[in-house]
Design an enzyme around this catalytic site. Structure first.
Site, PDB file in Angstrom:
ATOM      1  N   ASP A 131      -5.950   3.291   1.580  1.00 15.37           N
ATOM      2  CA  ASP A 131      -6.716   2.443   2.512  1.00 15.37           C
ATOM      3  C   ASP A 131      -5.823   1.769   3.555  1.00 15.37           C
ATOM      4  OD1 ASP A 131      -9.021   2.998   1.080  1.00 15.37           O
ATOM      5  OD2 ASP A 131      -8.921   1.166  -0.116  1.00 15.37           O
TER       6      ASP A 131
HETATM    7  P1  NAP Z   1      -5.600   2.613  -2.534  1.00 16.07           P
HETATM    8  O1  NAP Z   1      -6.326   2.663  -1.235  1.00 16.07           O
HETATM    9  O2  NAP Z   1      -6.311   2.069  -3.711  1.00 16.07           O
HETATM   10  O3  NAP Z   1      -5.079   4.113  -2.836  1.00 16.07           O
HETATM   11  C1  NAP Z   1      -4.303   4.389  -3.951  1.00 16.07           C
HETATM   12  C2  NAP Z   1      -3.912   5.865  -3.891  1.00 16.07           C
HETATM   13  O4  NAP Z   1      -2.937   6.087  -4.900  1.00 16.07           O
HETATM   14  C3  NAP Z   1      -5.040   6.827  -4.133  1.00 16.07           C
HETATM   15  O5  NAP Z   1      -5.209   7.618  -2.979  1.00 16.07           O
HETATM   16  C4  NAP Z   1      -4.605   7.692  -5.334  1.00 16.07           C
HETATM   17  O6  NAP Z   1      -4.847   9.059  -5.031  1.00 16.07           O
HETATM   18  C5  NAP Z   1      -3.091   7.394  -5.416  1.00 16.07           C
HETATM   19  N1  NAP Z   1      -2.562   7.326  -6.777  1.00 16.07           N
HETATM   20  C6  NAP Z   1      -3.073   6.708  -7.857  1.00 16.07           C
HETATM   21  N2  NAP Z   1      -2.279   6.862  -8.930  1.00 16.07           N
HETATM   22  C7  NAP Z   1      -1.214   7.597  -8.509  1.00 16.07           C
HETATM   23  C8  NAP Z   1      -0.049   8.087  -9.148  1.00 16.07           C
HETATM   24  N3  NAP Z   1       0.209   7.868 -10.458  1.00 16.07           N
HETATM   25  N4  NAP Z   1       0.839   8.815  -8.408  1.00 16.07           N
HETATM   26  C9  NAP Z   1       0.596   9.068  -7.100  1.00 16.07           C
HETATM   27  N5  NAP Z   1      -0.498   8.612  -6.439  1.00 16.07           N
HETATM   28  C10 NAP Z   1      -1.392   7.895  -7.139  1.00 16.07           C
HETATM   29  O7  NAP Z   1      -4.248   1.783  -2.389  1.00 16.07           O
HETATM   30  P2  NAP Z   1      -3.663   0.919  -1.182  1.00 16.07           P
HETATM   31  O8  NAP Z   1      -3.482   1.767   0.036  1.00 16.07           O
HETATM   32  O9  NAP Z   1      -2.518   0.168  -1.772  1.00 16.07           O
HETATM   33  O10 NAP Z   1      -4.809  -0.097  -0.825  1.00 16.07           O
HETATM   34  C11 NAP Z   1      -5.130  -1.176  -1.698  1.00 16.07           C
HETATM   35  C12 NAP Z   1      -6.625  -1.308  -1.808  1.00 16.07           C
HETATM   36  O11 NAP Z   1      -6.938  -2.216  -2.868  1.00 16.07           O
HETATM   37  C13 NAP Z   1      -7.218  -1.878  -0.545  1.00 16.07           C
HETATM   38  O12 NAP Z   1      -8.507  -1.320  -0.323  1.00 16.07           O
HETATM   39  C14 NAP Z   1      -7.334  -3.363  -0.888  1.00 16.07           C
HETATM   40  O13 NAP Z   1      -8.333  -4.047  -0.180  1.00 16.07           O
HETATM   41  C15 NAP Z   1      -7.712  -3.289  -2.338  1.00 16.07           C
HETATM   42  N6  NAP Z   1      -7.412  -4.532  -3.067  1.00 16.07           N
HETATM   43  C16 NAP Z   1      -6.219  -5.159  -2.852  1.00 16.07           C
HETATM   44  C17 NAP Z   1      -5.950  -6.349  -3.496  1.00 16.07           C
HETATM   45  C18 NAP Z   1      -4.651  -7.092  -3.223  1.00 16.07           C
HETATM   46  O14 NAP Z   1      -4.623  -8.302  -3.325  1.00 16.07           O
HETATM   47  N7  NAP Z   1      -3.571  -6.371  -2.902  1.00 16.07           N
HETATM   48  C19 NAP Z   1      -6.881  -6.862  -4.403  1.00 16.07           C
HETATM   49  C20 NAP Z   1      -8.077  -6.156  -4.638  1.00 16.07           C
HETATM   50  C21 NAP Z   1      -8.327  -4.978  -3.928  1.00 16.07           C
HETATM   51  P3  NAP Z   1      -4.927  10.163  -6.211  1.00 16.07           P
HETATM   52  O15 NAP Z   1      -5.980   9.693  -7.151  1.00 16.07           O
HETATM   53  O16 NAP Z   1      -5.253  11.438  -5.503  1.00 16.07           O
HETATM   54  O17 NAP Z   1      -3.567  10.201  -6.843  1.00 16.07           O
END
Ligand code: NAP
Length: 204
Positions: A131
């Site tokens: 994201d």
């Molecule tokens: P993300 O959008 O959740 O994407 C995570 C990616 O990691 C996925 O595409 C997944 O694809 C891949 N993945 C998962 N396990 C893996 C592994 N073992 N090895 C390799 N790849 C792996 O992560 P992000 O870009 O960090 O974004 C964070 C999201 O969480 C945002 O939408 C944010 O709003 C939300 N959020 C953040 C917080 C905060 O405070 N930081 C709190 C709540 C929500 P595959 O499944 O294909 O591997």
């Protein structure tokens, strides 16, 4: 004023019609690259930017990232880490994990410090982020995340995305980054891919 930064940045999730979810750009196929080719691109780069996300946390790959960084730095490659404020699942998640792996604080760059660096970056390595690197936020006014600040990795000369398969991010949105001409996918668990990349770089 009581909204968290996550709520501010991602508050629109779940409110979009399904027709608005996917950009017209999110079409085509995701192209796979083999590990040896990534290692060569990294070893001969001038600057590499690592972009960690939730997948780095689930893979517990922070120490392995540091090992790859060490291997590249010993070859003269400049390494930076791009940190999005809501990468991962809790505030400061990436900073915490990278500090645990003794990544120097001076190598961590916040979004507004690093975005102008991508056009002069040879390789952006997306480590389980999705994201926070979705260019629809910038390019698709119909997207639920339109206007959300992103790390603009799609402006780098070459982008390699480490992920296991076709999993979506927290938002459930398609990511046009994965279909762009300069992006290739290195499939597998992030820790395993990084460990094998480190070995391959050392042998390059
Ligand atoms: P993300 O959008 O959740 O994407 C995570 C990616 O990691 C996925 O595409 C997944 O694809 C891949 N993945 C998962 N396990 C893996 C592994 N073992 N090895 C390799 N790849 C792996 O992560 P992000 O870009 O960090 O974004 C964070 C999201 O969480 C945002 O939408 C944010 O709003 C939300 N959020 C953040 C917080 C905060 O405070 N930081 C709190 C709540 C929500 P595959 O499944 O294909 O591997």
């Amino acid at each position: 004023m009581n909204r968290s930064i996550t709520n501010v940045l991602f508050g629109a999730f779940g409110n979009a019609s399904s027709s608005a979810l996917n950009s017209d750009n999110a079409q085509g196929t995701m192209r796979e690259i083999n590990l040896e080719d990534v290692a060569v691109q990294l070893a001969y780069a001038r600057q590499v930017v690592f972009v960690p996300g939730y997948g780095m946390a689930t893979a517990q790959a922070q120490h392995t990232v540091r090992e790859l960084a060490n291997a590249l730095e010993s070859k003269g490659v400049t390494i930076k880490y791009a940190i999005h404020p809501v990468a991962g699942r809790m505030p400061g998640h990436m900073n915490l994990l990278l500090a645990e792996a003794n990544v120097p604080y001076s190598s961590l760059y916040e979004l507004e410090q690093v975005n102008h660096e991508f056009p002069s970056t040879d390789v952006a390595v997306v480590i389980g982020a999705n994201d926070v690197v979705n260019p629809d936020a910038r390019d698709n006014p119909q997207s639920p995340i339109a206007g959300m600040p992103i790390l603009e990795v799609d402006r780098a000369r070459f982008v390699v995305v480490l992920k296991r398969g076709n999993g979506k991010g927290f938002s459930g949105l398609e990511n046009p980054l994965f279909f762009k001409p300069a992006t290739e996918m290195l499939y597998g668990d992030a820790r395993d891919s990084l460990a094998r990349l480190t070995q391959a770089v050392q042998q390059t």
